[in-house]
Structures are given as C-alpha cells and as structure tokens.
Design an enzyme around this catalytic site. Structure first.
Site, PDB file in Angstrom:
ATOM      1  N   GLY A   1       2.183   2.168  10.808  1.00  0.00           N
ATOM      2  CA  GLY A   1       3.109   3.283  10.605  1.00  0.00           C
ATOM      3  C   GLY A   1       3.786   3.748  11.883  1.00  0.00           C
ATOM      4  O   GLY A   1       4.373   4.825  11.919  1.00  0.00           O
TER       5      GLY A   1
ATOM      6  N   HIS B   1      -9.657   1.070   4.889  1.00  0.00           N
ATOM      7  CA  HIS B   1      -8.353   1.244   5.543  1.00  0.00           C
ATOM      8  C   HIS B   1      -8.493   2.186   6.741  1.00  0.00           C
ATOM      9  O   HIS B   1      -9.267   3.150   6.696  1.00  0.00           O
ATOM     10  CB  HIS B   1      -7.332   1.802   4.544  1.00  0.00           C
ATOM     11  CG  HIS B   1      -5.947   1.774   5.095  1.00  0.00           C
ATOM     12  ND1 HIS B   1      -5.468   2.745   5.924  1.00  0.00           N
ATOM     13  CD2 HIS B   1      -4.965   0.850   4.981  1.00  0.00           C
ATOM     14  CE1 HIS B   1      -4.227   2.434   6.291  1.00  0.00           C
ATOM     15  NE2 HIS B   1      -3.902   1.285   5.730  1.00  0.00           N
TER      16      HIS B   1
ATOM     17  N   SER C   1       3.209  -2.265  10.500  1.00  0.00           N
ATOM     18  CA  SER C   1       4.658  -2.274  10.693  1.00  0.00           C
ATOM     19  C   SER C   1       5.326  -3.597  10.323  1.00  0.00           C
ATOM     20  O   SER C   1       6.279  -4.018  10.984  1.00  0.00           O
ATOM     21  CB  SER C   1       5.009  -1.853  12.124  1.00  0.00           C
ATOM     22  OG  SER C   1       4.559  -0.520  12.356  1.00  0.00           O
TER      23      SER C   1
ATOM     24  N   GLU D   1      -6.750   4.551   7.846  1.00  0.00           N
ATOM     25  CA  GLU D   1      -6.516   5.975   7.609  1.00  0.00           C
ATOM     26  C   GLU D   1      -7.754   6.635   7.006  1.00  0.00           C
ATOM     27  O   GLU D   1      -8.051   7.792   7.285  1.00  0.00           O
ATOM     28  CB  GLU D   1      -5.270   6.178   6.729  1.00  0.00           C
ATOM     29  CG  GLU D   1      -4.014   5.968   7.566  1.00  0.00           C
ATOM     30  CD  GLU D   1      -2.839   5.396   6.816  1.00  0.00           C
ATOM     31  OE1 GLU D   1      -2.835   5.398   5.580  1.00  0.00           O
ATOM     32  OE2 GLU D   1      -1.906   4.913   7.504  1.00  0.00           O
TER      33      GLU D   1
ATOM     34  N   ASN E   1       0.853  -1.181   0.000  1.00  0.00           N
ATOM     35  CA  ASN E   1       0.000   0.000   0.000  1.00  0.00           C
ATOM     36  C   ASN E   1       0.896   1.241   0.000  1.00  0.00           C
ATOM     37  O   ASN E   1       1.528   1.559   1.005  1.00  0.00           O
ATOM     38  CB  ASN E   1      -0.889  -0.041   1.256  1.00  0.00           C
ATOM     39  CG  ASN E   1      -1.749   1.194   1.411  1.00  0.00           C
ATOM     40  OD1 ASN E   1      -1.830   2.026   0.505  1.00  0.00           O
ATOM     41  ND2 ASN E   1      -2.395   1.324   2.558  1.00  0.00           N
ATOM     42  N   PHE E   2       0.933   1.931  -1.144  1.00  0.00           N
ATOM     43  CA  PHE E   2       1.836   3.093  -1.264  1.00  0.00           C
ATOM     44  C   PHE E   2       1.322   4.306  -0.492  1.00  0.00           C
ATOM     45  O   PHE E   2       2.063   5.246  -0.268  1.00  0.00           O
ATOM     46  CB  PHE E   2       1.984   3.499  -2.733  1.00  0.00           C
ATOM     47  CG  PHE E   2       2.874   2.605  -3.564  1.00  0.00           C
ATOM     48  CD1 PHE E   2       3.306   1.370  -3.101  1.00  0.00           C
ATOM     49  CD2 PHE E   2       3.298   3.012  -4.824  1.00  0.00           C
ATOM     50  CE1 PHE E   2       4.128   0.560  -3.873  1.00  0.00           C
ATOM     51  CE2 PHE E   2       4.119   2.215  -5.602  1.00  0.00           C
ATOM     52  CZ  PHE E   2       4.523   0.993  -5.138  1.00  0.00           C
ATOM     53  N   LYS E   3       0.020   4.316  -0.170  1.00  0.00           N
ATOM     54  CA  LYS E   3      -0.588   5.499   0.474  1.00  0.00           C
ATOM     55  C   LYS E   3      -0.299   6.739  -0.396  1.00  0.00           C
ATOM     56  O   LYS E   3      -0.433   6.656  -1.606  1.00  0.00           O
ATOM     57  CB  LYS E   3      -0.095   5.648   1.912  1.00  0.00           C
ATOM     58  CG  LYS E   3      -0.265   4.339   2.695  1.00  0.00           C
ATOM     59  CD  LYS E   3       0.006   4.470   4.150  1.00  0.00           C
ATOM     60  CE  LYS E   3      -0.182   3.112   4.822  1.00  0.00           C
ATOM     61  NZ  LYS E   3      -0.080   3.162   6.263  1.00  0.00           N
TER      62      LYS E   3
ATOM     63  N   GLU F   1      -5.531  -5.097  10.651  1.00  0.00           N
ATOM     64  CA  GLU F   1      -4.455  -4.139  10.881  1.00  0.00           C
ATOM     65  C   GLU F   1      -4.756  -3.327  12.139  1.00  0.00           C
ATOM     66  O   GLU F   1      -5.526  -2.354  12.066  1.00  0.00           O
ATOM     67  CB  GLU F   1      -4.356  -3.166   9.705  1.00  0.00           C
ATOM     68  CG  GLU F   1      -4.115  -3.823   8.371  1.00  0.00           C
ATOM     69  CD  GLU F   1      -3.559  -2.820   7.371  1.00  0.00           C
ATOM     70  OE1 GLU F   1      -2.409  -3.000   6.969  1.00  0.00           O
ATOM     71  OE2 GLU F   1      -4.253  -1.864   7.021  1.00  0.00           O
TER      72      GLU F   1
HETATM   73  P1  PGA Z   1       2.587   0.200   7.798  1.00  0.00           P
HETATM   74  O1  PGA Z   1       1.154   0.376   7.127  1.00  0.00           O
HETATM   75  O2  PGA Z   1       3.192  -1.040   7.180  1.00  0.00           O
HETATM   76  O3  PGA Z   1       3.324   1.435   7.453  1.00  0.00           O
HETATM   77  O4  PGA Z   1       2.364   0.029   9.261  1.00  0.00           O
HETATM   78  C1  PGA Z   1       0.302  -0.714   6.920  1.00  0.00           C
HETATM   79  C2  PGA Z   1      -0.959  -0.259   6.271  1.00  0.00           C
HETATM   80  O5  PGA Z   1      -1.418   0.847   6.561  1.00  0.00           O
HETATM   81  O6  PGA Z   1      -1.551  -0.984   5.448  1.00  0.00           O
END
Ligand code: PGA
Length: 239
Positions: free
Chosen positions: A165, A90, A195, A92, A6-8, A159
């Site tokens: 993150g 997700h 992470s 976020e 996932n590049f975000k 998650e």
């Molecule tokens: P992260 O993000 O690996 O940076 O913790 C995971 C995600 O949001 O899918």
C-alpha cells in the site's frame, strides 16, 4: 499462475456483486487456466455462481465453528456460502491489529483441519530489509514457525510490509533473491504481493519462482484486475 485480489476494507455488498459479475464474464471469455482468488469484505459474501477458475475467500476468520467471539466470524458463517478459501497472517492483521504468531498458527491449524485452501502471508518490515538478506530470510522463516508447510492446499504470499500500500515495490532482484531462498524450504506455490499494479504485473510474474500475485489497492478496480489476469494469461504458465 494464481492471481488474487484482497479488497481489505473496501467495496460494499452491492459493488462487490457488480465487480464479481464483471470479473466472471471476463474470466469466462478469456478461457484461461489461471486461478483467480477474490477476498471481499465478509459483509459482501454471497453464493456467487462462478466460472470454476474463480474462488471467493475470506480475509480472516476465527479458529472456531461458532461460539461467543464478538465481532468475529467462524466456520459456520463461511460455509453458508460454500467458501473454502482463507487468507491467514496478512501483515495488516499481524502489524496493525496485533495478531501474534500463536494466533495465526491456531487459525492455520483449524482451517487446515477443515481442508481450506490457505493463502498464508509472510513478509518483513523495512528495518529488517535494511539489515540485509539474511535477516530478511530469518524473519520470514520465523513467520512460518508452527505452520505445516507441507499442507497440500497451502499457497504462500511473500509480501514485504514496506511495499504494501505504499507504492514501493521491491526490485525484481530483491524479489528474485528472496523467492529463491524461500523456495528452498517451501514447496507450495509462492505469490508476490506489495504494490503490484497493471504496469508491473508482467515483469513480476516473469520472475523465477514467482507463481502469482496478491494484489490489494490495484485490484479494487475490476478493469485493472482483469488486465492483470490478462497479463498472466499471456505468460501461460498455469497453476
Ligand atoms: P497493495 O496490498 O497491493 O495495496 O500493496 C497488497 C496486500 O496487502 O495484499
């Protein structure tokens, strides 16, 4: 196994192209049967010529074919690139951008009706984890409300919000216990995310009921992401 990146809000059109070309070479040479999913930013979508183990998906889209939804993309924009994979729910989007369960359900129903492969994310915040496993499961199940969990193209990503993150990974025991309880209800493959990095990929993929990983930060480097795919290949449980 399913290994997803996932590049975000990272990578440009140009760097995504370079990334995908390198990834494609790596996956083709590896000759692995694992599934690789990549979610670039929507500005970097293209019709890539890829190994059939790799699929490109969108990180988000509105529940519409087209219309007046400023700033959003819909089915018409996605289909231009032959994309049939989407990330929905997700953390976020839920916690930073305020997407409600109702909105998530609408997206799910719409893209399900179009036959998309849906990576559907669930996960509890820290204060819920601190209340104990019963609260954790109740919270995660509430995020499945309104979702057809028997959909054949569903992949669930567990998650924990506090692990995304932050560099804090859930312990192997926490992941195993949570996935075990989720698996009693969900027949779809379940990924772990939060992470994940090269150093912990193998131990996470070895956890019972863990059928892959959804990787944010550590996936932005193509060499690291390829190493993770290599780790999955060594385990050799294909999905
Ligand atoms: P992260 O993000 O690996 O940076 O913790 C995971 C995600 O949001 O899918």
């Amino acid at each position: 196994m399913i290994i997803a990146a996932n590049f975000k809000t990272n990578h440009t059109r140009e760097s995504t192209k370079e990334y995908i070309e390198k990834l494609n070479r790596y996956v083709s040479d590896l000759n692995s049967d694992d599934t690789v999913l990549v979610f670039p930013p929507s500005t970097a979508l293209e019709t890539f010529d890829l190994n059939d183990k790799i699929s490109i998906g969108v990180q988000n889209a509105y529940a519409t074919e087209k219309g007046s939804f400023t700033g959003e993309i819909g089915l018409e924009q996605i289909e231009e690139f032959g994309i049939k994979t989407i990330l929905i729910g997700h953390s976020e989007r839920r916690h930073v951008l305020g997407e409600s369960q109702d909105e998530v359900v609408k997206k799910y129903d719409f893209y399900k009706s179009k036959g998309f492969k849906i990576v559907y994310c669930i996960g509890e915040p820290k204060e819920v984890r601190e209340e104990g496993i019963e609260s954790v499961i109740a919270y995660n199940f509430a995020q499945l409300e309104g979702i057809d969990i028997s959909y054949e193209n569903l992949i669930v990503a567990y998650e924990p919000v506090w692990a995304i993150g932050t560099g804090l990974t859930a312990s192997n025991e926490q992941i195993e216990e949570t996935l075990g309880l989720l698996k009693q209800k969900i027949k779809a493959p379940i990924l772990y995310g939060g992470s994940v990095k090269v150093a912990n990929t193998k131990e996470i993929l070895d956890i019972k009921n863990c059928e892959g990983i959804l990787v944010g930060t550590a996936s932005w480097d193509v060499d690291a992401f390829c190493e993770m795919i290599g780790e999955a290949r060594k385990i050799g449980r294909y999905l």
